[in-house]
Design a protein around this motif. Structure first.
Motif, PDB file in Angstrom:
ATOM      1  N   ASP A 468      -0.582  -3.979   4.861  1.00 41.76           N
ATOM      2  CA  ASP A 468       0.683  -3.862   4.140  1.00 41.76           C
ATOM      3  C   ASP A 468       0.779  -2.477   3.514  1.00 41.76           C
ATOM      4  O   ASP A 468      -0.250  -1.842   3.199  1.00 41.76           O
ATOM      5  CB  ASP A 468       0.799  -4.925   3.041  1.00 41.76           C
ATOM      6  CG  ASP A 468       2.221  -5.039   2.487  1.00 41.76           C
ATOM      7  OD1 ASP A 468       3.171  -4.880   3.270  1.00 41.76           O
ATOM      8  OD2 ASP A 468       2.368  -5.290   1.275  1.00 41.76           O
ATOM      9  N   THR A 469       2.006  -2.001   3.339  1.00 46.50           N
ATOM     10  CA  THR A 469       2.244  -0.746   2.636  1.00 46.50           C
ATOM     11  C   THR A 469       3.735  -0.645   2.365  1.00 46.50           C
ATOM     12  O   THR A 469       4.517  -1.509   2.786  1.00 46.50           O
ATOM     13  CB  THR A 469       1.739   0.465   3.450  1.00 46.50           C
ATOM     14  OG1 THR A 469       1.625   1.604   2.586  1.00 46.50           O
ATOM     15  CG2 THR A 469       2.669   0.789   4.614  1.00 46.50           C
ATOM     16  N   ASP A 470       4.151   0.399   1.677  1.00 49.70           N
ATOM     17  CA  ASP A 470       5.566   0.636   1.386  1.00 49.70           C
ATOM     18  C   ASP A 470       6.025   1.940   2.013  1.00 49.70           C
ATOM     19  O   ASP A 470       5.222   2.877   2.195  1.00 49.70           O
ATOM     20  CB  ASP A 470       5.808   0.750  -0.128  1.00 49.70           C
ATOM     21  CG  ASP A 470       5.630  -0.555  -0.864  1.00 49.70           C
ATOM     22  OD1 ASP A 470       5.569  -1.623  -0.211  1.00 49.70           O
ATOM     23  OD2 ASP A 470       5.560  -0.522  -2.112  1.00 49.70           O
ATOM     24  N   PHE A 471       7.323   2.008   2.299  1.00 52.16           N
ATOM     25  CA  PHE A 471       7.968   3.274   2.636  1.00 52.16           C
ATOM     26  C   PHE A 471       9.218   3.413   1.780  1.00 52.16           C
ATOM     27  O   PHE A 471      10.008   2.474   1.653  1.00 52.16           O
ATOM     28  CB  PHE A 471       8.297   3.352   4.126  1.00 52.16           C
ATOM     29  CG  PHE A 471       7.080   3.567   4.972  1.00 52.16           C
ATOM     30  CD1 PHE A 471       6.596   4.846   5.214  1.00 52.16           C
ATOM     31  CD2 PHE A 471       6.390   2.476   5.496  1.00 52.16           C
ATOM     32  CE1 PHE A 471       5.450   5.041   5.975  1.00 52.16           C
ATOM     33  CE2 PHE A 471       5.239   2.654   6.261  1.00 52.16           C
ATOM     34  CZ  PHE A 471       4.773   3.949   6.506  1.00 52.16           C
ATOM     35  N   VAL A 472       9.351   4.583   1.175  1.00 50.78           N
ATOM     36  CA  VAL A 472      10.447   4.895   0.259  1.00 50.78           C
ATOM     37  C   VAL A 472      11.247   6.047   0.854  1.00 50.78           C
ATOM     38  O   VAL A 472      10.666   7.024   1.350  1.00 50.78           O
ATOM     39  CB  VAL A 472       9.904   5.296  -1.132  1.00 50.78           C
ATOM     40  CG1 VAL A 472      11.020   5.797  -2.033  1.00 50.78           C
ATOM     41  CG2 VAL A 472       9.162   4.130  -1.775  1.00 50.78           C
ATOM     42  N   ALA A 473      12.570   5.937   0.814  1.00 51.50           N
ATOM     43  CA  ALA A 473      13.441   7.009   1.298  1.00 51.50           C
ATOM     44  C   ALA A 473      14.398   7.408   0.189  1.00 51.50           C
ATOM     45  O   ALA A 473      14.952   6.542  -0.498  1.00 51.50           O
ATOM     46  CB  ALA A 473      14.221   6.556   2.528  1.00 51.50           C
ATOM     47  N   ASP A 502       9.601 -15.182   4.473  1.00 50.97           N
ATOM     48  CA  ASP A 502       8.439 -15.461   5.324  1.00 50.97           C
ATOM     49  C   ASP A 502       7.685 -14.157   5.580  1.00 50.97           C
ATOM     50  O   ASP A 502       7.666 -13.640   6.707  1.00 50.97           O
ATOM     51  CB  ASP A 502       8.892 -16.096   6.639  1.00 50.97           C
ATOM     52  CG  ASP A 502       7.713 -16.513   7.520  1.00 50.97           C
ATOM     53  OD1 ASP A 502       6.614 -16.750   6.961  1.00 50.97           O
ATOM     54  OD2 ASP A 502       7.882 -16.578   8.748  1.00 50.97           O
ATOM     55  N   PRO A 503       7.053 -13.587   4.550  1.00 54.34           N
ATOM     56  CA  PRO A 503       6.360 -12.304   4.732  1.00 54.34           C
ATOM     57  C   PRO A 503       5.187 -12.433   5.692  1.00 54.34           C
ATOM     58  O   PRO A 503       4.473 -13.441   5.695  1.00 54.34           O
ATOM     59  CB  PRO A 503       5.892 -11.963   3.309  1.00 54.34           C
ATOM     60  CG  PRO A 503       5.829 -13.271   2.590  1.00 54.34           C
ATOM     61  CD  PRO A 503       6.920 -14.117   3.173  1.00 54.34           C
ATOM     62  N   GLN A 504       5.021 -11.392   6.510  1.00 54.72           N
ATOM     63  CA  GLN A 504       3.946 -11.371   7.489  1.00 54.72           C
ATOM     64  C   GLN A 504       3.196 -10.047   7.375  1.00 54.72           C
ATOM     65  O   GLN A 504       3.819  -8.992   7.192  1.00 54.72           O
ATOM     66  CB  GLN A 504       4.508 -11.519   8.905  1.00 54.72           C
ATOM     67  CG  GLN A 504       5.182 -12.853   9.167  1.00 54.72           C
ATOM     68  CD  GLN A 504       4.206 -14.012   9.116  1.00 54.72           C
ATOM     69  OE1 GLN A 504       3.047 -13.883   9.523  1.00 54.72           O
ATOM     70  NE2 GLN A 504       4.664 -15.155   8.591  1.00 54.72           N
ATOM     71  N   PRO A 505       1.867 -10.071   7.498  1.00 53.26           N
ATOM     72  CA  PRO A 505       1.119  -8.820   7.405  1.00 53.26           C
ATOM     73  C   PRO A 505       1.464  -7.873   8.543  1.00 53.26           C
ATOM     74  O   PRO A 505       1.912  -8.296   9.617  1.00 53.26           O
ATOM     75  CB  PRO A 505      -0.343  -9.279   7.493  1.00 53.26           C
ATOM     76  CG  PRO A 505      -0.306 -10.616   8.169  1.00 53.26           C
ATOM     77  CD  PRO A 505       0.992 -11.238   7.736  1.00 53.26           C
ATOM     78  N   MET A 506       1.274  -6.597   8.294  1.00 52.13           N
ATOM     79  CA  MET A 506       1.438  -5.594   9.338  1.00 52.13           C
ATOM     80  C   MET A 506       0.151  -5.534  10.156  1.00 52.13           C
ATOM     81  O   MET A 506      -0.946  -5.792   9.639  1.00 52.13           O
ATOM     82  CB  MET A 506       1.737  -4.231   8.718  1.00 52.13           C
ATOM     83  CG  MET A 506       2.968  -4.219   7.831  1.00 52.13           C
ATOM     84  SD  MET A 506       3.277  -2.612   7.054  1.00 52.13           S
ATOM     85  CE  MET A 506       4.039  -1.717   8.422  1.00 52.13           C
ATOM     86  N   GLU A 507       0.294  -5.195  11.402  1.00 51.51           N
ATOM     87  CA  GLU A 507      -0.880  -5.000  12.249  1.00 51.51           C
ATOM     88  C   GLU A 507      -1.294  -3.536  12.171  1.00 51.51           C
ATOM     89  O   GLU A 507      -0.487  -2.651  12.493  1.00 51.51           O
ATOM     90  CB  GLU A 507      -0.561  -5.373  13.691  1.00 51.51           C
ATOM     91  CG  GLU A 507      -1.738  -5.204  14.638  1.00 51.51           C
ATOM     92  CD  GLU A 507      -1.368  -5.507  16.075  1.00 51.51           C
ATOM     93  OE1 GLU A 507      -2.104  -5.039  16.977  1.00 51.51           O
ATOM     94  OE2 GLU A 507      -0.339  -6.179  16.293  1.00 51.51           O
ATOM     95  N   PRO A 508      -2.504  -3.236  11.709  1.00 50.86           N
ATOM     96  CA  PRO A 508      -2.916  -1.829  11.597  1.00 50.86           C
ATOM     97  C   PRO A 508      -2.745  -1.095  12.929  1.00 50.86           C
ATOM     98  O   PRO A 508      -3.143  -1.580  13.987  1.00 50.86           O
ATOM     99  CB  PRO A 508      -4.389  -1.933  11.201  1.00 50.86           C
ATOM    100  CG  PRO A 508      -4.491  -3.247  10.495  1.00 50.86           C
ATOM    101  CD  PRO A 508      -3.538  -4.150  11.214  1.00 50.86           C
ATOM    102  N   GLY A 509      -2.079   0.048  12.860  1.00 48.11           N
ATOM    103  CA  GLY A 509      -1.877   0.871  14.038  1.00 48.11           C
ATOM    104  C   GLY A 509      -0.644   0.532  14.847  1.00 48.11           C
ATOM    105  O   GLY A 509      -0.241   1.310  15.722  1.00 48.11           O
ATOM    106  N   ALA A 510      -0.020  -0.618  14.590  1.00 47.04           N
ATOM    107  CA  ALA A 510       1.191  -0.995  15.323  1.00 47.04           C
ATOM    108  C   ALA A 510       2.379  -0.200  14.775  1.00 47.04           C
ATOM    109  O   ALA A 510       2.453   0.099  13.581  1.00 47.04           O
ATOM    110  CB  ALA A 510       1.448  -2.489  15.196  1.00 47.04           C
ATOM    111  N   THR A 549      -3.445  -3.587   0.507  1.00 49.18           N
ATOM    112  CA  THR A 549      -4.433  -4.611   0.847  1.00 49.18           C
ATOM    113  C   THR A 549      -3.801  -5.882   1.381  1.00 49.18           C
ATOM    114  O   THR A 549      -4.488  -6.704   1.999  1.00 49.18           O
ATOM    115  CB  THR A 549      -5.269  -4.986  -0.387  1.00 49.18           C
ATOM    116  OG1 THR A 549      -4.409  -5.604  -1.369  1.00 49.18           O
ATOM    117  CG2 THR A 549      -5.937  -3.755  -0.986  1.00 49.18           C
ATOM    118  N   GLY A 550      -2.514  -6.083   1.118  1.00 49.70           N
ATOM    119  CA  GLY A 550      -1.840  -7.307   1.527  1.00 49.70           C
ATOM    120  C   GLY A 550      -2.092  -8.482   0.617  1.00 49.70           C
ATOM    121  O   GLY A 550      -1.609  -9.590   0.877  1.00 49.70           O
ATOM    122  N   GLU A 551      -2.802  -8.286  -0.488  1.00 52.09           N
ATOM    123  CA  GLU A 551      -3.097  -9.382  -1.412  1.00 52.09           C
ATOM    124  C   GLU A 551      -1.897  -9.674  -2.305  1.00 52.09           C
ATOM    125  O   GLU A 551      -1.020  -8.822  -2.487  1.00 52.09           O
ATOM    126  CB  GLU A 551      -4.315  -9.030  -2.255  1.00 52.09           C
ATOM    127  CG  GLU A 551      -5.590  -8.843  -1.449  1.00 52.09           C
ATOM    128  CD  GLU A 551      -6.766  -8.444  -2.323  1.00 52.09           C
ATOM    129  OE1 GLU A 551      -7.107  -9.236  -3.232  1.00 52.09           O
ATOM    130  OE2 GLU A 551      -7.316  -7.347  -2.126  1.00 52.09           O
TER     131      GLU A 551
END
Length: 583
Positions: A468-473, A502-510, A549-551
């Motif tokens: 998980d992470t954020d992007f800000v514009a 229904d939040p879902q984790p991101m796949e690293p590198g995807a 971390t996605g926690e």
């Protein structure tokens, strides 16, 4: 012009602590302002959790005096559980039924002619929509100013990211009020040490307090002063808890004309046009649908809103036309519907302040029918980091291009610099755009003015190395003297990229294409100026730091540094969609 200089012809008498009993037996307190010598008057109702003699209502001649002096029986009621009103205050939950009861009670007060309107700002605006959704029989019209619409998408949370600074400062302020009469001296003293400036209403907290983890500790810190914080943190995804007060689900139940007031640097920038359009399309009757109007000014979340100036929106002055008597605007609306039994709109449906030109303009719809939504593509040779990088923004579709990369370290977040929140507004973005963890994309210098009026959206092709992470514009106008004016901003939290409930984790590198709505604007980019978009992964302390971390946000205590990549090639064309109004 001061409020007292707009006094009407009637002298005003006050009645204090008048009791209204709700349907479930709670006694709520109201102050009543009466126009002397008027035997039968229309009624205006304002409901507030902040005290009906506090803040702007503490003035010798306040907003309620103003309306009463113009012939309105004016009622200002403390909401349930606040300032002597019985019951337990819980944000928003009781306001629909209590608001209905207040309107019907006020309609039958001595001296009332049975025609009721409502007014109020922020919380006092949301309670109007909630009450109107219950269709009280004596309600004729409402003027909500700066009301939140969907609390998970744009109030306590912003599309999944916690509005950290606002949430904590708000609940701290309410906790100080709630604990004031309990004798809990130790907790009061502890809470008062947390604010950066105790003399400022809704002051931000100190930096060390805002960085505290886990966030769940704040539940114990506030204690009985704000027990509902536990629910806000626990419900960290959209769902039934939030839907109960999501007004989009109630548009079809509202059946009165409304004047929706908002502003470009306000926390409700996204919400106000949605109320206007939603009721124009879905309100119960044709008359209600045809009698909706909106006014959007250049201001921030002013406290109060009744007398905006040309300043008060951060590091800018919007000129003399921004000095507006909103009480005069509201009075004309109320006179039309409550005194003259108006059947049609008394004004154009849309009135907007066009920043840059700093003038008002009347329109017929939002967005404007003549808008040309135009793609501006992000480009670089792989080094868009900082304002000195090689990032550009053009209408040319990209070819093969290198991606841009940066590290996002939650221990060193990009600091909040203005924006749409209480205490926000315009701030120079130059320091943030000098950071290596900020990607900067800029157009050429404009040789003719460009008007941007409407909603703004960014579509970013990105990947990260964690769950998980954020992007800000942030959209900006770069002035010739180097001042970088923020116009609009938005955030997307990766786990909510497809669904808020229904939040879902991101796949690293995807690689994901993320949609970042930046809200609404009306602004002319002048000759010699440039349009700029910067992209990063934090805006702290406005939004909570994504720990990567996605926690769960209330429990996480550790962080990790994220490796971020933004793509802008032919297969993954990151772009900014701007609402251009043809000259």
């Amino acid at each position: 012009m001061s409020l007292s200089n707009q006094r009407g012809p009637f002298t005003v008498s006050h009645e204090r602590d008048v009791i209204m009993t709700t349907r479930d037996g709670k006694r709520l307190l109201a102050d009543i302002y009466r126009p002397a010598g008027v035997e039968s008057a229309p009624v205006l109702v304002r409901r507030t959790p902040y005290g009906n003699r506090n803040n702007d209502l503490a003035e010798v001649f306040n907003e309620a005096d103003f309306y009463a002096s113009h012939g309105y029986l004016t009622v200002v009621q403390n909401t349930r559980g606040r300032f002597g009103s019985e019951g337990v205050w819980y944000p928003f939950v009781y306001e629909a039924n209590d608001g209905y009861d207040a309107i019907e009670w006020a309609a039958h007060l001595p001296g009332s002619n049975g025609r009721v309107g409502t007014f109020g700002q922020s919380y006092g605006a949301l309670v109007q929509y909630l009450a109107a959704s219950q269709r009280p029989g004596h309600l004729i019209t409402c003027i909500p100013v700066s009301a939140p619409l969907a609390a998970f998408e744009n109030y306590w949370y912003q599309r999944g990211a916690l509005e950290l600074s606002w949430t904590l400062s708000y609940f701290l302020n309410m906790a100080l009020d709630a604990l004031g009469g309990t004798g809990d001296v130790d907790r009061l003293a502890q809470l008062e040490t947390l604010t950066a400036d105790p003399s400022v209403r809704f002051s931000p907290l100190k930096d060390e307090a805002l960085r505290h983890m886990p966030l769940a500790d704040w539940i114990g810190t506030f204690g009985a002063g704000a027990p509902f914080l536990a629910d806000v943190l626990h419900h960290s995804a959209d769902g039934a808890y939030w839907w109960a007060v999501d007004l989009r689900r109630q548009f079809h139940n509202i059946d009165v004309p409304m004047l929706h007031l908002g502003s470009w640097y306000d926390i409700a920038n996204w919400d106000t046009p949605q109320y206007f359009n939603g009721l124009r399309e879905q309100a119960m009757s044709e008359r209600a649908r045809e009698n909706q109007a909106i006014l959007m000014g250049p201001w921030a979340h002013l406290l109060p809103y009744s007398q905006p100036t040309s300043g008060g929106t951060g590091d800018i002055d919007f000129g003399p036309e921004a000095v507006t008597s909103l009480v005069a605007v509201q009075l004309a609306w109320f006179d039309h519907y409550l005194k003259n039994d108006g059947q049609d709109l008394p004004r154009t449906p849309v009135r907007i302040f066009v920043m840059g030109e700093n003038r008002w303009r009347d329109e017929r719809q939002w967005p404007l029918e003549r808008t040309v939504f135009t793609d501006f593509y992000l480009h670089s040779a792989g080094s868009a980091n900082t304002v000195d990088g090689d990032g550009t923004l053009t209408a040319e579709f990209p070819g093969p291009e290198s991606s841009d990369r940066y590290q996002y370290d939650p221990e060193n977040p990009v600091p909040t610099a203005g924006g749409r929140f209480v205490g926000g507004g315009v701030r120079n973005q130059d320091k943030n755009q000098a950071r290596h963890d900020v990607l900067v994309y800029t157009t050429r210098t404009q040789d003719s003015p460009v008007e941007l009026t409407g909603p703004i959206d960014a579509y970013l092709h990105v990947c990260t190395d964690g769950p998980d992470t954020d992007f800000v514009a942030v959209l900006c106008d770069v002035h010739p003297d180097g001042f970088v004016q923020n116009l609009a901003e938005g955030i997307v939290r990766g786990r909510f990229r497809d669904s808020f409930d229904d939040p879902q984790p991101m796949e690293p590198g995807a690689v994901y294409e993320l949609h970042v709505p930046l809200g609404n604007v009306s602004h002319v980019v002048a000759v010699g100026h440039r349009i700029r978009l910067h992209v990063t992964s934090s805006n702290f302390p406005r939004w909570d730091r994504n720990t990567n971390t996605g926690e769960p946000i209330d429990k996480v205590t550790h962080i990790r540094v994220a490796e971020q990549t933004l793509f802008h090639d032919a297969l993954r064309p990151s772009r900014l969609v701007l609402p251009i109004i043809p000259a």
